[in-house]
Design a protein around this motif. Structure first.
Motif, PDB file in Angstrom:
ATOM      1  N   GLU A   8     -25.099  -6.967  87.209  1.00 14.64           N
ATOM      2  CA  GLU A   8     -24.235  -6.164  88.319  1.00 14.64           C
ATOM      3  C   GLU A   8     -24.174  -4.567  88.201  1.00 14.64           C
ATOM      4  O   GLU A   8     -23.395  -3.496  88.785  1.00 14.64           O
ATOM      5  CB  GLU A   8     -23.199  -6.953  88.406  1.00 14.64           C
ATOM      6  N   VAL A   9     -23.368  -4.516  86.548  1.00 10.57           N
ATOM      7  CA  VAL A   9     -23.253  -3.107  86.200  1.00 10.57           C
ATOM      8  C   VAL A   9     -24.469  -2.391  86.217  1.00 10.57           C
ATOM      9  O   VAL A   9     -24.156  -0.956  86.395  1.00 10.57           O
ATOM     10  CB  VAL A   9     -22.730  -3.165  85.635  1.00 10.57           C
ATOM     11  N   ASP A  27     -16.894  -8.416  82.143  1.00  8.03           N
ATOM     12  CA  ASP A  27     -16.245  -8.693  83.341  1.00  8.03           C
ATOM     13  C   ASP A  27     -17.287  -7.256  83.834  1.00  8.03           C
ATOM     14  O   ASP A  27     -17.067  -5.625  83.743  1.00  8.03           O
ATOM     15  CB  ASP A  27     -15.428  -8.363  83.838  1.00  8.03           C
ATOM     16  N   PRO A  28     -18.108  -7.325  85.525  1.00  6.03           N
ATOM     17  CA  PRO A  28     -18.791  -6.848  85.979  1.00  6.03           C
ATOM     18  C   PRO A  28     -17.727  -5.729  86.394  1.00  6.03           C
ATOM     19  O   PRO A  28     -18.338  -4.457  86.653  1.00  6.03           O
ATOM     20  CB  PRO A  28     -19.516  -7.453  86.885  1.00  6.03           C
ATOM     21  N   ALA A  29     -16.759  -5.887  87.103  1.00  2.19           N
ATOM     22  CA  ALA A  29     -15.953  -4.955  87.773  1.00  2.19           C
ATOM     23  C   ALA A  29     -15.641  -4.101  86.906  1.00  2.19           C
ATOM     24  O   ALA A  29     -15.097  -2.667  86.992  1.00  2.19           O
ATOM     25  CB  ALA A  29     -15.231  -5.727  88.051  1.00  2.19           C
ATOM     26  N   ALA A  30     -14.829  -4.627  85.694  1.00  2.13           N
ATOM     27  CA  ALA A  30     -15.180  -3.854  84.440  1.00  2.13           C
ATOM     28  C   ALA A  30     -15.668  -2.692  83.530  1.00  2.13           C
ATOM     29  O   ALA A  30     -15.376  -1.512  83.592  1.00  2.13           O
ATOM     30  CB  ALA A  30     -13.980  -4.516  83.418  1.00  2.13           C
ATOM     31  N   GLY A  31     -17.159  -3.534  84.031  1.00  4.88           N
ATOM     32  CA  GLY A  31     -17.722  -2.394  83.189  1.00  4.88           C
ATOM     33  C   GLY A  31     -18.538  -1.183  83.747  1.00  4.88           C
ATOM     34  O   GLY A  31     -18.619  -0.303  83.306  1.00  4.88           O
ATOM     35  N   VAL A  32     -17.934  -1.494  85.354  1.00  2.00           N
ATOM     36  CA  VAL A  32     -18.569  -0.710  86.156  1.00  2.00           C
ATOM     37  C   VAL A  32     -17.494   0.543  86.501  1.00  2.00           C
ATOM     38  O   VAL A  32     -17.790   1.749  86.244  1.00  2.00           O
ATOM     39  CB  VAL A  32     -18.237  -1.237  87.587  1.00  2.00           C
ATOM     40  N   LEU A  84     -27.643   2.352  87.880  1.00  2.00           N
ATOM     41  CA  LEU A  84     -28.580   3.027  88.823  1.00  2.00           C
ATOM     42  C   LEU A  84     -28.660   3.394  90.102  1.00  2.00           C
ATOM     43  O   LEU A  84     -28.592   5.232  90.505  1.00  2.00           O
ATOM     44  CB  LEU A  84     -29.627   1.646  89.420  1.00  2.00           C
ATOM     45  N   ARG A  85     -27.429   3.108  91.286  1.00  2.00           N
ATOM     46  CA  ARG A  85     -27.161   4.118  91.927  1.00  2.00           C
ATOM     47  C   ARG A  85     -26.294   5.774  92.105  1.00  2.00           C
ATOM     48  O   ARG A  85     -25.999   5.949  92.066  1.00  2.00           O
ATOM     49  CB  ARG A  85     -26.015   3.059  93.108  1.00  2.00           C
ATOM     50  N   ARG A  86     -25.898   4.986  90.581  1.00  2.00           N
ATOM     51  CA  ARG A  86     -25.503   6.262  90.005  1.00  2.00           C
ATOM     52  C   ARG A  86     -26.060   7.594  89.888  1.00  2.00           C
ATOM     53  O   ARG A  86     -25.580   9.147  89.873  1.00  2.00           O
ATOM     54  CB  ARG A  86     -24.131   5.990  89.325  1.00  2.00           C
ATOM     55  N   CYS A  87     -27.395   7.121  89.705  1.00  2.00           N
ATOM     56  CA  CYS A  87     -28.682   8.709  89.689  1.00  2.00           C
ATOM     57  C   CYS A  87     -29.049   9.201  90.786  1.00  2.00           C
ATOM     58  O   CYS A  87     -29.336   9.519  90.675  1.00  2.00           O
ATOM     59  CB  CYS A  87     -29.808   7.734  89.283  1.00  2.00           C
ATOM     60  N   ALA A  88     -28.593   8.608  92.039  1.00  2.00           N
ATOM     61  CA  ALA A  88     -28.621   9.289  93.113  1.00  2.00           C
ATOM     62  C   ALA A  88     -27.560   9.349  93.776  1.00  2.00           C
ATOM     63  O   ALA A  88     -27.863  10.414  95.133  1.00  2.00           O
ATOM     64  CB  ALA A  88     -29.829   8.272  94.220  1.00  2.00           C
ATOM     65  N   GLY A  89     -26.515   9.355  93.484  1.00  2.00           N
ATOM     66  CA  GLY A  89     -24.936   9.649  93.265  1.00  2.00           C
ATOM     67  C   GLY A  89     -24.623  10.980  93.717  1.00  2.00           C
ATOM     68  O   GLY A  89     -25.307  12.544  93.507  1.00  2.00           O
ATOM     69  N   PRO A  90     -23.348  11.146  93.982  1.00  2.00           N
ATOM     70  CA  PRO A  90     -22.910  12.774  93.875  1.00  2.00           C
ATOM     71  C   PRO A  90     -22.527  13.196  92.595  1.00  2.00           C
ATOM     72  O   PRO A  90     -22.874  14.034  92.153  1.00  2.00           O
ATOM     73  CB  PRO A  90     -21.521  12.750  94.819  1.00  2.00           C
TER      74      PRO A  90
END
Length: 355
Positions: free
Chosen positions: A260-261, A222-227, A266-272
């Protein structure tokens, strides 16, 4: 084939927020090279772009392997090396260029190594209508190594202890690690214990066949569980308590295989929590068996590019492509690296995609 140049913008913060640190002479310039690349280069051609309002601010740094002088096609190989390095340098639209040949061959200062290559660099830079501020040789980039300028300058000296130069001290204070050589940098992503990887590979095969959950393992579909799983691991990395046991590695590997995960990762690479995310990708690249190791390795390459660390990005991409030849995401990151896209532009693209 000449490998792609390793590139590294020294500092991607806006100019007005960067401290002005002066490199006083050629010796300090050589001492700055490993701080800019992340490792001490050997048998390399290093090109440094200059720019900014003054036209002399150090910017993009590129490194390519030198052709062996005894190679029968040395002249042609030198031409390819220079063309690859200069082409990558021009992507940054520099105001000028500094060239450093790092080589322990030859008998300096009477006969500096690779004079043909140095002349080819000078000609290529001149053809691009750019000033070549310095054309230098150094036997090594460590303190105490000899350096000298190619003609017509001809001056020479000794590389100072990097710890005594303001530029290197400031770069290291920002948290940049300088490795002994490229192989030491490659060790960051080297596979873990083969026996451990074989055990995890077996569990991943069981996951693919739908058998792992029967043995008490965790499979994330499940994508949500993966994130959620990825974010929990990043939080553990940020807190200094990241532990990658078999079940967690297998669960993260299956999660990152979901489109989706991967997009959220990938977005976490540029996050806080970008640094904690990079720690996670680095650890997973070592601890995940092939071919699944390609996923965290490609994410690590993107994290490195966003910091302007071209050397680590190239090593992580080599690891990804070795684990999974033709991996689509790794290929996408490789194209971004070779295109010379500025870290600030990539970060803005990722940030915009979150909104």
């Amino acid at each position: 084939m000449t490998p792609p140049a390793e590139r590294l913008p020294v500092d991607h913060r806006p100019v007005e927020h960067r401290p002005v640190l002066r490199v006083r002479d050629q010796g300090e310039l050589v001492a700055a090279v490993p701080a800019m690349l992340g490792f001490h280069p050997r048998e390399s051609l290093v090109l440094m772009a200059t720019g900014g309002r003054s036209g002399h601010r150090l910017g993009l740094t590129l490194r390519v392997d030198l052709p062996p002088p005894e190679h029968p096609d040395y002249t042609d190989h030198a031409e390819l090396v220079v063309a690859s390095a200069v082409r990558g340098m021009l992507l940054d639209e520099p105001a000028g260029v500094i060239a450093v040949v790092v080589s322990e061959s030859g008998d300096p200062p009477r006969a500096l190594p690779h004079p043909l290559l140095a002349r080819r660099v000078a000609s290529a830079i001149e053809a691009a209508s750019l000033p070549l501020h310095a054309s230098m040789w150094a036997e090594r980039t460590a303190g105490g190594a000899r350096w000298a300028c190619y003609e017509p300058c001809g001056c020479a000296g000794v590389v100072p202890d990097p710890a005594t130069t303001a530029f290197v001290a400031a770069v290291v204070a920002e948290g940049r690690v300088v490795h002994a050589d490229r192989s030491a940098l490659a060790a960051l992503v080297a596979p873990a214990d083969p026996a451990v990887l074989r055990r995890r590979e077996k569990r991943l095969i069981q996951a693919t066949d739908g058998e792992l959950e029967e043995h008490g393992g965790e499979v994330v579909l499940d994508p949500a569980a993966g994130v959620f799983l990825v974010d929990a691991a990043i939080a553990d990395a940020a807190a200094g308590r990241l532990v990658l046991a078999d079940d967690r590695v297998v669960a993260l590997a299956t999660a990152l295989g979901i489109d989706e995960v991967r997009a959220e990762a990938l977005r976490r690479c540029a996050g806080p929590h970008a640094m904690a995310a990079e720690q996670l990708w680095t650890a997973l690249t070592r601890e995940t068996p092939d071919p699944e190791a390609a996923e965290p390795a490609a994410l690590l390459a993107m994290s490195a590019l966003l910091r302007g660390d071209g050397a680590l990005a190239n090593i992580a991409l080599d690891r990804a492509e070795g684990a999974w030849p033709g991996h689509a995401f790794a290929g996408l990151v490789r194209r971004a690296a070779m295109a010379g896209i500025r870290p600030s532009v990539m970060r803005e693209m990722l940030t915009r995609s979150v909104r």
